[in-house]
Design a protein around this motif. Structure first.
Motif, PDB file in Angstrom:
ATOM      1  N   PHE A   1      33.135  26.065  38.295  1.00  0.00           N
ATOM      2  CA  PHE A   1      32.274  26.463  37.198  1.00  0.00           C
ATOM      3  C   PHE A   1      32.881  27.009  35.906  1.00  0.00           C
ATOM      4  N   SER A   2      32.427  26.614  34.829  1.00  0.00           N
ATOM      5  CA  SER A   2      32.898  27.071  33.479  1.00  0.00           C
ATOM      6  C   SER A   2      31.836  27.955  32.807  1.00  0.00           C
TER       7      SER A   2
ATOM      8  N   TYR B   1      29.626  41.521  35.743  1.00  0.00           N
ATOM      9  CA  TYR B   1      28.675  42.688  35.956  1.00  0.00           C
ATOM     10  C   TYR B   1      27.678  42.129  37.305  1.00  0.00           C
ATOM     11  N   TRP B   2      27.710  41.019  37.417  1.00  0.00           N
ATOM     12  CA  TRP B   2      26.723  40.456  38.775  1.00  0.00           C
ATOM     13  C   TRP B   2      27.066  39.249  39.155  1.00  0.00           C
ATOM     14  N   LEU B   3      27.149  39.128  40.454  1.00  0.00           N
ATOM     15  CA  LEU B   3      27.446  37.872  40.990  1.00  0.00           C
ATOM     16  C   LEU B   3      26.321  37.697  42.286  1.00  0.00           C
ATOM     17  N   GLN B   4      25.599  36.759  42.054  1.00  0.00           N
ATOM     18  CA  GLN B   4      24.692  36.492  43.366  1.00  0.00           C
ATOM     19  C   GLN B   4      25.063  35.277  44.082  1.00  0.00           C
ATOM     20  N   VAL B   5      25.092  35.183  45.480  1.00  0.00           N
ATOM     21  CA  VAL B   5      25.157  34.028  46.306  1.00  0.00           C
ATOM     22  C   VAL B   5      23.994  34.034  46.882  1.00  0.00           C
TER      23      VAL B   5
ATOM     24  N   ASN C   1      23.673  34.791  29.242  1.00  0.00           N
ATOM     25  CA  ASN C   1      24.560  35.487  30.002  1.00  0.00           C
ATOM     26  C   ASN C   1      24.468  35.169  31.480  1.00  0.00           C
ATOM     27  N   ALA C   2      23.182  34.736  31.911  1.00  0.00           N
ATOM     28  CA  ALA C   2      23.047  34.380  33.257  1.00  0.00           C
ATOM     29  C   ALA C   2      23.135  32.857  33.438  1.00  0.00           C
ATOM     30  N   GLN C   3      24.006  32.248  34.146  1.00  0.00           N
ATOM     31  CA  GLN C   3      24.752  31.000  34.210  1.00  0.00           C
ATOM     32  C   GLN C   3      24.684  30.775  35.866  1.00  0.00           C
ATOM     33  N   THR C   4      24.377  29.598  36.182  1.00  0.00           N
ATOM     34  CA  THR C   4      24.362  29.342  37.773  1.00  0.00           C
ATOM     35  C   THR C   4      25.380  27.907  37.743  1.00  0.00           C
TER      36      THR C   4
END
Length: 69
Positions: free
Chosen positions: A7-8, A50-54, A15-18
């Motif tokens: 991912f780049s 700041y935030w990482l969701q899996v 700010n929120a990218q997937t």
């Protein structure tokens, strides 16, 4: 260990990218995710996340667990 995704981050976008998981993972079990950085868009000395969701799901059958052993 195997690659789940590449991912780049684009600083011009939200700010929120997937990123999607690569197809080669299939139905394998993953119990740990590691985030590696190859470049930085901010300070040369550190990177802030700041935030990482899996997201995922637990296996639905014992046969899936048996194939991972």
């Amino acid at each position: 260990m195997f690659l789940l995704a590449e991912f780049s981050y684009d600083p011009k976008k939200s700010n929120a990218q997937t990123s999607n998981v690569l197809d080669l993972v299939g139905s394998g079990l993953v119990d740990t995710a590691r985030l590696d950085f190859t470049s930085n868009h901010g300070s040369p000395s550190h990177t802030c996340i700041y935030w990482l969701q899996v997201h995922g799901h637990e296996p639905t059958s014992v046969s899936m667990l048996a194939t991972q052993s």
